[in-house]
Design an enzyme around this catalytic site. Structure first.
Site, short mmCIF file in Angstrom:
data_model
loop_
_atom_site.label_atom_id
_atom_site.label_comp_id
_atom_site.label_asym_id
_atom_site.label_seq_id
_atom_site.Cartn_x
_atom_site.Cartn_y
_atom_site.Cartn_z
N SER A 114 -3.15 3.53 7.01
CA SER A 114 -3.15 2.37 6.12
C SER A 114 -4.51 1.69 6.28
O SER A 114 -5.05 1.63 7.39
CB SER A 114 -2.04 1.41 6.53
OG SER A 114 -2.30 0.13 6.01
N CYS A 137 -2.17 -1.00 13.12
CA CYS A 137 -2.26 -2.26 13.87
C CYS A 137 -2.83 -2.08 15.27
O CYS A 137 -3.28 -3.02 15.88
CB CYS A 137 -0.89 -2.91 14.04
SG CYS A 137 0.11 -2.80 12.61
N GLU A 196 -11.87 -4.03 19.16
CA GLU A 196 -11.61 -4.17 17.72
C GLU A 196 -12.37 -5.36 17.14
O GLU A 196 -13.01 -5.25 16.09
CB GLU A 196 -10.12 -4.32 17.47
CG GLU A 196 -9.76 -4.34 15.99
CD GLU A 196 -8.28 -4.61 15.73
OE1 GLU A 196 -7.67 -5.39 16.50
OE2 GLU A 196 -7.74 -4.05 14.77
N CYS A 220 3.07 -2.75 22.08
CA CYS A 220 2.15 -3.79 22.57
C CYS A 220 2.62 -4.44 23.86
O CYS A 220 1.82 -4.86 24.68
CB CYS A 220 1.99 -4.88 21.52
SG CYS A 220 1.39 -4.23 19.97
N GLU A 234 0.83 -1.20 0.00
CA GLU A 234 0.00 0.00 0.00
C GLU A 234 0.87 1.26 0.00
O GLU A 234 0.61 2.21 -0.74
CB GLU A 234 -0.92 -0.01 1.23
CG GLU A 234 -1.88 1.17 1.26
CD GLU A 234 -2.73 1.21 2.54
OE1 GLU A 234 -2.61 0.29 3.38
OE2 GLU A 234 -3.50 2.16 2.68
N GLU A 240 -17.79 -3.82 11.38
CA GLU A 240 -17.29 -4.11 10.03
C GLU A 240 -16.34 -5.31 9.99
O GLU A 240 -15.94 -5.74 8.91
CB GLU A 240 -16.59 -2.87 9.45
CG GLU A 240 -15.32 -2.42 10.15
CD GLU A 240 -15.58 -1.48 11.33
OE1 GLU A 240 -16.72 -1.47 11.83
OE2 GLU A 240 -14.64 -0.81 11.76
#
Lengths: 404, 624, 157
Positions: free
Chosen positions: B354, B334, B396, B551, B310, B401
């Protein structure tokens, strides 16, 4: 009736003695910073808000610090129950207060003065603004004050919004900065890191009102009143069971016996000295003297006669602190709740002495471990009333309860 | 000085020492006396630091190494000679030769009274509490000999527990008003969901107009959970549902595990931070009853290919086609906390993100499509669980969606702490288990996917791939270590020059490829402000992680947390990665296989867009 | 709240920001004026103030909830604040309390149905020498007895 403020002539030896508006500013500009500091130091003037910190030291610390900006703040958040001397000073003697701020501002090198006026006193706002405007017209405020090249100083009034704790100087600064009125950690002290992080002097209204008198009449004249350690005079706000409640200017060192006489109190049982956060003194100790070294006070004197139930008085005070604690530190936020719970239990007769003792022990912790003066002094009435009136409180009708 | 402290209000900032205030201070050091012992400390050190440096224990509650000073709990009070009151050691800077007593009678009594007070307002039902045995209040009461509740005890909960959020639970009955969550939310993360409201006895921690968490601008980062000393804040635990699925023979339960939990879960079993337990964890998961154990690193590799492609496409459009609508720099996507942050605070800049899904969601989509197809399992029977260091991953996987497979792509997001609980419940002591590998068909992943766990990891992984795609050569760094991406600086910035590129990428010849890495949303905010001011026009790629440290410092990780602990976890991750045979995402054979077999048109193709890419929602700041 | 109400409130707050500056120190003066004009500071107003001062809405909410003279829910057009400190109590506060409650038909911390009156207690008003005292909006009244207290209500529009 609506309160109308008559400009009555009051009697008093220091603050209420004759004073011509602006005269101390004129003199201050003549004698210069060092001499002002000298006079104030010589006068042994201590903060009149209750803590008794030497005014000259505070000023010197800020005067000596190097910073782009410095602030001169007048603490008019007079919230201590039973205190109303600032109300009298601001409505009847605004010249003393504001001149004191100008002299202070000149001494410490500040250009901005702020009067933090408690929200409850909003009724006097207009008159105060008018007074400031008249000072500006006389060049007692503004640029190059009284022709002194480079000395610019002006005063803005900011309103509080109903929070007792904002009378604590760092909470007041927080409030001015647009935050909750929560006291800061000290150190740093405001003289180092104050309003907006700049060196700041925060003085009580009465402290500032004394300054013009010291400057114009001299430290020796000032020191001639009061005691060795408590020089000058003090404004006492007298309320409760007496014939003539009101504000009295008396020299430090006046005994409670004398005071009772002056204000026409009879059949007196006790006097709460220093407001809700002060101590309650029984008649047997009325020979005690009002001074920093003995019965210290920011000026509140509440008189209770024989008909009053001291437990009820205590309950009123503790309810006040439970609500007015800022709520950040543990000893004050929860401690006051527990002390009030204790009072309610005593009222109901539902207590043990070991429980009362653990509350007394807790009181001591609150006095030493709370973050600011509010929590450090809120147990004072609890300790002194339970101690001085234990016979009354823990006596009678078998279950130990005294139904107040 | 940590960034939090710089951002904190004046009232919470430490004392500034500009010059020695004491004549005894020589060379910036000052000698003081702690409990009869003479020691020398740097001027301006707090009493707490001075005592800890000299191995004298001072209890604390509101103090946290990641946060600015509060000085509100008063548990750390000590006696300072000559001062009328006790001083909070966490906030008292040493600027003179003072004498300190840390456990005099006055101090001990005060601490005991304060702890008793805290307990009197705390709904302490320890056995049923998620923080049992890891609760700072519990520890304090043990250390200071609490033997009865002198000032009473809360028997019944007073506040309704807020279960509205998919990620976090707020139980104010257990709150002790230490305000760590506030300092985390406002100063550390700059999200601003929690504040103190009211005053006096009515003081509590709340949201805007006391609204449930789901209705305010919470980004679910869970940093407050990691810093709450009691059980007032914890994550929304799906382990009961997962057990039910495991116990149901009809269900095929698969789990993907992210790299960060593996590097931290040992802490839940008494190990010091810095040990990775990946192979042991694989065994534990199989013993618990998961049918397949997969490695999220596999889809991390996939993410790199999608995101990298991308980026190259955007660069080509911008440079070759002179398309001015193309948004650069491209931001990584992410971190679900970061995604919600930008959706709330910078909704007008969503096009910079992104569109690639996070590794968790890519895996979810693949499991219920290609995997189900290949294994001949009806996707409706698959229960897809992800082990994540993250509380926002719960949100998430519940985003509407995220159903590319026709089902919930991922059914449950499970945190490190919650899995540790399941492992204990299964009677397993993790560190002693035999080792085992991941299950096929996604059994292998690259080291590039592994380092996603640390801040800068995604950037490093992407560079390894993008550089090689463009130039045909390996990144010019020793042992593939791109040091510019590593470390815990708030915002990192570096560049690499693209030279002698392959013909297909001739438009990139000589381009100084500039990238930025930021972790923690407060730093993200700074980057976004730069973007707003147009100061990122020469930057090509930005990695952002919502949590401090990336993370590995996520809201689902073992408690406690501190920069030191996070550094150890990062060390474990980087050490594990150097031992792996494959260290570049594009070399992962399973990734190649996926593209050959299922997405023959390659990264960013139509099918890949359907399954592996997503879109974002302009949420805005306004709270309804 | 209707759209045009929102727009006019936004405009009003923008003007206040212009006057007091786009800085956190302006927060309390701005809130005080909004409170005075609208008798409370609405959810929307708080968010607008937060947006324009670039702080978090919850910070505004936190400040509003701290101060007794700021309200987050609608209050009556007139606010009566009766001093509950011991001096006023000893001077007969209870009788005033009863009279006010009876006259307005509400308890303290309540607002009349017609939204004209709100009754509140306040900590010391600094009128201890002239108690009982109460503050009606910006005006202070002292040495009250039940009859004058009620008369003051009737005289206040």
């Amino acid at each position: 009736m609506e309160n109308n403020f008559k400009k009555t002539k009051r009697e008093g030896v220091v603050i209420f003695s004759p004073y011509e508006s602006g005269s101390s500013i004129k003199k201050a500009l003549e004698i210069g910073r060092e001499n002002i500091l000298f006079e104030v130091r010589e006068s042994k003037m201590k903060g009149r808000g209750g803590a008794g910190f030497p005014t000259a030291t505070k000023w010197m610390l800020v005067a000596a610090s190097r910073a782009d900006k410095k602030y001169m703040i007048c603490n008019a958040d007079e919230g201590e129950p039973g205190t109303f001397k600032d109300r009298v000073l601001l409505t009847e003697y605004p010249a003393l207060v504001f001149d004191g701020m100008v002299v202070g501002g000149y001494t410490i090198g500040s250009e901005i003065g702020i009067l933090y006026l408690r929200g409850e006193y909003i009724f006097m706002l207009e008159e105060l603004e008018d007074f400031l405007q008249s000072m500006r017209k006389q060049n007692l405020l503004g640029k190059n004050i009284l022709g002194k090249e480079g000395f610019n100083f002006d005063i803005a009034i900011r309103l509080g919004s109903g929070a007792y704790v904002c009378g604590e100087e760092t909470a007041l600064i927080e409030s001015l900065e647009g935050h909750r009125g929560e006291p800061r950690n000290r150190p740093p002290y405001p003289v180092n890191t104050g309003y907006m992080g700049y060196p700041t002097v925060v003085n009580n209204v009465e402290t500032l009102a004394s300054i013009p008198q010291i400057i114009t009449k001299g430290a020796d004249w000032f020191k001639a009143h009061g005691t060795d350690k408590s020089t000058g005079s003090k404004l006492f706000s007298v309320s409760g069971d007496c014939e003539k409640p009101g504000v009295y200017e008396l020299p430090w060192g006046t005994s409670l016996n004398e005071l009772v006489e002056i204000v026409g109190a009879t059949n007196t049982k006790a006097i709460q000295v220093g407001g809700a956060s002060g101590i309650c003194i029984p008649k047997s100790q009325f020979d005690r003297k009002l001074s920093y070294e003995d019965a210290s006070t920011g000026g509140s004197i509440m008189i209770f006669n024989q008909s009053r139930k001291m437990l009820k008085v205590l309950k009123n005070f503790m309810e006040f602190f439970v609500e007015e604690s800022c709520g950040q530190c543990t000893p004050c936020r929860i401690g006051n709740i527990k002390l009030l719970e204790g009072v309610v239990k005593i009222e109901k007769g539902d207590y043990t002495f070991s429980y009362i003792n653990s509350l007394k022990d807790l009181s001591k912790t609150m006095q030493v471990a709370s973050k600011c003066g509010l929590g450090q002094s809120s147990p004072n009435p609890f300790i002194s009333i339970l101690e001085n009136f234990k016979d009354e409180i823990f006596s009678s009708n078998g279950n130990g309860a005294n139904h107040a | 000085m940590p960034d939090t402290i710089k951002r904190a209000p004046i009232s919470q900032q430490p004392f500034k020492v500009e010059k020695p205030l004491d004549l005894n201070a020589i060379g910036g050091m000052i000698s003081i006396q702690i409990n009869e012992k003479k020691v020398s400390v740097p001027l301006g050190t707090t009493i707490l630091e001075a005592c800890r440096d000299n191995h004298i224990h001072i209890p604390t509650l509101c103090h946290h190494p990641d946060l600015c000073i509060a000085g509100v709990c008063r548990v750390c009070v000590v006696e300072v000679d000559g001062m009328r009151t006790l001083q909070a050691s966490c906030s008292f800077p040493i600027t003179a030769s003072i004498k300190i007593k840390t456990s005099s009678e006055l101090v001990r009594k005060a601490r005991r009274n304060i702890i008793d007070l805290l307990l009197s307002e705390h709904h302490g039902e320890c056995y049923a509490c998620v923080k049992n045995k890891n609760c700072e209040l519990q520890t304090l009461s043990k250390e200071y000999g609490v033997d009865n509740m002198r000032f009473g005890h809360v028997k019944e909960p007073v506040y309704e527990v807020d279960f509205s959020s998919t990620s976090l639970v707020r139980d104010m009955n257990k709150c002790v008003l230490c305000r760590r969550c506030i300092r985390t939310c406002i100063d550390l993360q700059e999200v601003g969901v929690l504040e103190a409201i009211n005053r006096g006895d009515k003081t509590q921690i709340s949201t805007f107009y006391d609204k449930p968490l789901q209705d305010v601008i919470c980004i679910n980062c869970g940093q407050c959970l990691n810093r709450c000393p009691t059980g007032a804040l914890y994550s929304n635990d799906p382990s009961d549902e997962i057990w039910r699925a495991i116990d149901d023979p009809q269900k095929h339960v698969v789990i993907q595990t992210a790299p960060s939990p593996r590097a931290a879960i040992g802490e839940e079993f008494g190990y010091a931070p810095g040990h990775s337990f990946t192979p042991e964890l694989n065994t534990a998961l199989k013993r618990i009853g998961f049918d397949r154990v997969f490695d999220t690193n596999f889809t991390a590799d996939l993410t790199i290919l999608e995101e990298g492609t991308e980026l190259l496409t955007r660069l080509k459009k911008a440079i070759v086609d002179k398309d001015t609508t193309v948004k650069l720099p491209q931001f990584t996507s992410c971190s679900p906390g970061w995604i919600k942050f930008i959706e709330h605070f910078y909704p007008e800049h969503l096009d910079y993100l992104s569109t690639a899904k996070s590794p968790q969601q890519m895996f979810g989509a693949i499991i219920k499509t290609f995997y189900a197809q290949e294994q001949g399992i009806d996707p409706k029977d698959i229960v897809s669980v992800s082990l994540m260091p993250c509380s926002a991953k719960k949100f998430e996987c519940n985003r509407p969606e995220m159903d590319a497979s026709g089902f919930r792509d991922v059914d449950y997001g499970l945190t490190t702490r919650e899995l540790a609980k399941m492992i204990r419940e299964a009677g397993i002591f993790l560190p002693e288990l035999p080792k085992s590998g991941f299950d096929e068909p996604f059994g292998e992943a690259s080291g590039a996917g592994l380092i996603f766990g640390a801040t800068g990891g995604v950037m490093e992984a992407a560079l390894r791939t993008v550089y090689e795609l463009v130039t045909g050569r390996e990144v010019p760094f020793e042992n593939l270590r791109i040091e510019a991406c590593r470390g815990f600086e708030g915002i990192k910035e570096a560049s690499v020059k693209l030279e002698n590129v392959l013909p297909a990428y001739s438009f990139l010849e000589g381009v100084n490829f500039k990238f930025m890495v930021a972790h923690g949303t407060a730093n993200a905010k700074q980057v976004m402000e730069l973007l707003r001011e147009g100061k990122l026009s020469d930057v090509h790629f930005v990695e952002i992680m919502a949590c401090p440290g990336g993370c590995l410092g996520g809201g689902g990780q073992p408690i406690p947390t501190s920069e030191e602990i996070r550094k150890q976890r990062a060390k474990a991750i980087y050490a594990e990665e150097e031992g792996l045979p494959i260290r570049k995402s594009h070399e992962n054979p399973h990734v190649k296989y996926i593209y050959e077999k299922f997405i023959p048109e390659g990264p960013c193709s139509e099918l890949s867009h359907k399954l592996l890419h997503t879109h974002y929602k302009k949420r805005g700041r306004y709270i309804i | 709240m209707l759209v045009y109400e929102k727009n006019s409130l936004s405009e009003e707050i923008e003007l206040l920001i212009e006057r007091f500056g786009k800085d956190r120190v302006a927060l309390l003066p701005i809130l005080q004026i909004i409170e005075k004009r609208h008798n409370y500071i609405s959810e929307f107003a708080q968010q607008e103030v937060a947006r324009l001062l670039d702080i978090h809405p919850v910070e505004v909410y936190s400040v509003v909830s701290f101060y007794n003279f700021l309200h987050r829910y609608p209050q009556g057009k007139n606010i009566v604040r009766l001093c509950k400190t011991i001096s006023c109590d000893m001077a007969g506060k209870q009788e005033i309390e009863k009279a006010l409650k009876r006259e307005l038909g509400i308890n303290f911390d309540e607002t009349t149905r017609d939204k004209k009156w709100t009754l509140e207690y306040t900590s010391c008003l600094g009128m201890c020498d002239q108690g009982p005292a109460m503050l009606v909006n910006d005006k202070i009244y002292t040495k009250l007895d039940p009859e004058t207290a009620v008369k003051i209500l009737n005289d206040t529009k």
